[in-house]
Write a protein that holds these residues in place. Structure first.
Motif, mmCIF file in Angstrom:
data_model
loop_
_atom_site.group_PDB
_atom_site.id
_atom_site.type_symbol
_atom_site.label_atom_id
_atom_site.label_comp_id
_atom_site.label_asym_id
_atom_site.label_seq_id
_atom_site.Cartn_x
_atom_site.Cartn_y
_atom_site.Cartn_z
ATOM 1 N N ILE A 1 41.895 34.674 66.798
ATOM 2 C CA ILE A 1 41.809 34.440 65.055
ATOM 3 C C ILE A 1 41.221 35.727 64.400
ATOM 4 N N GLU A 2 42.118 36.000 63.097
ATOM 5 C CA GLU A 2 41.826 36.979 62.360
ATOM 6 C C GLU A 2 41.097 36.682 61.201
ATOM 7 N N TYR A 3 40.444 37.723 60.574
ATOM 8 C CA TYR A 3 39.459 37.263 59.309
ATOM 9 C C TYR A 3 39.778 38.302 58.578
ATOM 10 N N LEU A 4 39.702 38.135 57.102
ATOM 11 C CA LEU A 4 39.997 39.366 56.172
ATOM 12 C C LEU A 4 38.644 40.096 56.141
ATOM 13 N N PRO A 5 38.915 41.366 55.990
ATOM 14 C CA PRO A 5 37.695 42.417 55.866
ATOM 15 C C PRO A 5 36.904 42.300 54.680
ATOM 16 N N ALA A 6 35.592 42.488 54.594
ATOM 17 C CA ALA A 6 34.777 42.496 53.538
ATOM 18 C C ALA A 6 35.456 42.938 52.329
ATOM 19 N N GLU A 7 36.089 44.061 52.259
ATOM 20 C CA GLU A 7 36.814 44.687 51.049
ATOM 21 C C GLU A 7 37.865 43.974 50.329
ATOM 22 N N LYS A 8 38.360 42.891 51.087
ATOM 23 C CA LYS A 8 39.181 41.870 50.535
ATOM 24 C C LYS A 8 38.571 40.884 49.628
ATOM 25 N N CYS A 9 37.100 40.653 49.638
ATOM 26 C CA CYS A 9 36.542 39.690 48.900
ATOM 27 C C CYS A 9 36.164 40.234 47.700
ATOM 28 N N LYS A 10 36.120 39.486 46.541
ATOM 29 C CA LYS A 10 35.914 40.007 45.135
ATOM 30 C C LYS A 10 35.112 38.753 44.414
ATOM 31 N N LEU A 11 34.479 39.219 43.402
ATOM 32 C CA LEU A 11 33.830 38.706 42.282
ATOM 33 C C LEU A 11 34.782 38.060 41.333
ATOM 34 N N SER A 12 34.565 36.752 40.869
ATOM 35 C CA SER A 12 35.574 36.247 39.998
ATOM 36 C C SER A 12 34.450 35.419 39.196
ATOM 37 N N VAL A 13 34.654 35.311 37.848
ATOM 38 C CA VAL A 13 33.869 34.666 36.942
ATOM 39 C C VAL A 13 34.586 34.369 35.873
ATOM 40 N N GLU B 1 35.838 29.717 46.252
ATOM 41 C CA GLU B 1 37.129 30.507 46.107
ATOM 42 C C GLU B 1 37.497 30.693 44.766
ATOM 43 N N GLU B 2 38.321 31.480 44.550
ATOM 44 C CA GLU B 2 38.553 31.858 43.027
ATOM 45 C C GLU B 2 39.322 30.965 42.294
ATOM 46 N N GLY B 3 40.354 30.117 42.808
ATOM 47 C CA GLY B 3 41.032 29.047 42.363
ATOM 48 C C GLY B 3 40.089 27.858 41.693
ATOM 49 N N MET B 4 39.035 27.598 42.490
ATOM 50 C CA MET B 4 37.972 26.562 41.827
ATOM 51 C C MET B 4 37.513 27.215 40.762
ATOM 52 N N TYR C 1 32.080 34.816 44.941
ATOM 53 C CA TYR C 1 32.403 35.948 45.516
ATOM 54 C C TYR C 1 33.149 35.575 46.827
ATOM 55 N N GLY C 2 34.522 35.691 46.740
ATOM 56 C CA GLY C 2 35.305 34.981 47.742
ATOM 57 C C GLY C 2 36.534 35.872 48.476
ATOM 58 N N ILE C 3 37.316 35.166 49.209
ATOM 59 C CA ILE C 3 38.474 36.237 49.772
ATOM 60 C C ILE C 3 39.564 35.634 49.073
ATOM 61 N N ASP C 4 40.728 36.307 49.192
ATOM 62 C CA ASP C 4 41.913 36.381 48.486
ATOM 63 C C ASP C 4 42.914 35.544 49.427
ATOM 64 N N TYR C 5 43.373 34.325 48.978
ATOM 65 C CA TYR C 5 44.173 33.547 49.659
ATOM 66 C C TYR C 5 45.576 34.252 50.218
ATOM 67 N N PHE C 6 46.182 34.734 49.076
ATOM 68 C CA PHE C 6 47.498 35.323 49.092
ATOM 69 C C PHE C 6 47.394 36.586 50.432
ATOM 70 N N GLU C 7 46.198 37.408 50.456
ATOM 71 C CA GLU C 7 46.062 38.180 51.591
ATOM 72 C C GLU C 7 45.937 37.595 52.891
ATOM 73 N N LEU C 8 45.131 36.443 52.929
ATOM 74 C CA LEU C 8 44.957 35.681 54.086
ATOM 75 C C LEU C 8 46.380 35.005 54.495
ATOM 76 N N ASP D 1 39.664 31.231 56.847
ATOM 77 C CA ASP D 1 39.096 31.511 55.516
ATOM 78 C C ASP D 1 37.560 31.467 55.312
ATOM 79 N N LEU D 2 36.904 31.572 56.510
ATOM 80 C CA LEU D 2 35.427 31.868 56.520
ATOM 81 C C LEU D 2 35.222 32.475 55.356
ATOM 82 N N THR D 3 34.288 32.138 54.163
ATOM 83 C CA THR D 3 33.743 32.810 53.061
ATOM 84 C C THR D 3 32.662 33.342 53.392
ATOM 85 N N PRO D 4 32.014 34.326 52.515
ATOM 86 C CA PRO D 4 30.944 34.957 52.840
ATOM 87 C C PRO D 4 29.720 34.002 51.834
ATOM 88 N N VAL D 5 29.467 32.900 52.804
ATOM 89 C CA VAL D 5 28.785 31.771 52.172
ATOM 90 C C VAL D 5 27.035 32.445 51.572
#
Length: 343
Positions: free
Chosen positions: A315-327, A273-276, A285-292, A168-172
């Motif tokens: 080990i697999e990673y979610l592609p960049a397009e699975k990341c999204k902005l949450s406000v 991540e979005e839940g926080m 700007y983070g990953i979708d944990y359901f997709e992970l 779940d390495l996020t785009p830090v």
């Protein structure tokens, strides 16, 4: 005589029905609870059953989730959804350690001793417990930032043992850029995480580099348990201009406390991540944990159904397009920050 036999038959039939009810017997059509329910279970465990398949083969899968919070729950649900979509026949023993490391060890031993065909471990401490309990049963991990750095695999490209999974390495770097975009005048950023979580230390180091690259100063603020969150966040008031909280399980589970103190004192929090964010943080700007979790479930199907060798499964990673902005617009309003131009 016929009348007496009829009465005896009715009595026996009634007795059998009462016996079945007392034993909690199930018919072959009965199914376990849904993935939505099992992902929310606390310590104690529940079992769910997948759809029946034509060949009748049934797999036993154990799941150890570190703690209940939005991101890990979503990963759990995604994993179950992938199993359901595959059509395999399975049972799942859902276990939650409620954030306790010693409980992780106990549950890991149980899942191994129960003879599961595969074990899913959600979050780094859970993964370390399960990996340390077996070298034979395939172990998939998810919501782990860097499996290799956490000594779970030989390398992320070639695990080499019985452990693989998803990161779940996020785009830090992008998250810190988002912080700078929202708060261009910020000079000092407090990095909030639990010192006991190796995945958080990795992200904290990445965040520090990104913060300094943006011309700001980074200061670490760590907690050893959830009981310290309120005190530590309070200590940040007046010393930092913003808070960055990575995908740390302790902080995520206590995010409402972080938000309560930070927002009351005008401290914006950029999250991992979005839940926080939903729990009161400002943005991510983070990953979708359901997709992970779904991606991890697909790996499980490959191992169980297709016979793939886990030792050779990267080990697999979610592609960049699975990341999204949450406000969180309510938080933005509380802080008096305009987020209308964010994309």
């Amino acid at each position: 005589m016929k009348k007496t036999k009829k009465v005896l038959s009715l009595i026996l039939a009634g007795a059998m029905m009462m016996s079945l009810a007392a034993c909690g017997g199930k018919t072959p059509e009965d199914k376990g609870t849904s993935a939505d329910t099992t992902a929310q279970e606390s310590a104690g465990g529940t079992e769910t059953t997948g759809e029946k398949t034509a060949d009748g083969k049934q797999y036993k899968i154990g799941v150890l989730q570190l703690v209940q919070h939005t991101a890990l729950d979503a990963a759990n649900k995604g994993f179950i959804k992938a199993l359901d979509d595959s059509g395999i026949n399975y049972t799942v023993d859902q276990q939650n350690a409620a954030g306790d490391q010693s409980t992780c060890q106990t549950i890991a031993s149980k899942l191994v001793n129960d003879g599961n065909d595969l074990i899913l471990s959600i979050a780094t401490p859970a993964a370390q417990a399960v990996a340390g309990a077996t070298s034979d049963i395939p172990v998939l991990v998810t919501a782990v930032t860097d499996p290799a750095a956490s000594d779970l695999v030989e390398s992320n490209d070639a695990p080499g043992g019985n452990v693989s999974g998803t990161s779940d390495l996020t785009p830090v770097k992008e998250q810190i850029s988002l912080l700078k975009q929202i708060l261009p005048e910020a000079k000092t950023v407090g990095i909030l995480y639990a010192s006991a979580e190796s995945n958080s230390e990795i992200q904290a180091k990445m965040a520090k580099e990104a913060i300094e690259a943006e011309g700001m100063t980074a200061v670490d603020y760590t907690v050893s348990s959830s009981n310290e969150i309120q005190t530590v966040v309070t200590s940040m008031v007046g010393k930092v201009d913003a808070i960055y909280a990575p995908t740390d399980n302790t902080i995520a589970a206590g995010m409402t406390t972080v938000a309560m103190v930070a927002n009351e004192n005008g401290l914006p929090t950029i999250c991992g991540e979005e839940g926080m964010v939903k729990a009161g943080g400002l943005a991510t700007y983070g990953i979708d944990y359901f997709e992970l979790g779904y991606l991890t479930g697909q790996q499980a199907v490959k191992i169980l159904k297709d016979g793939e060798d886990i030792s050779k499964m990267p080990i697999e990673y979610l592609p960049a397009e699975k990341c999204k902005l949450s406000v969180n617009e309510e938080t933005a309003k509380t802080l008096g920050i305009d987020v209308s131009n964010l994309k």
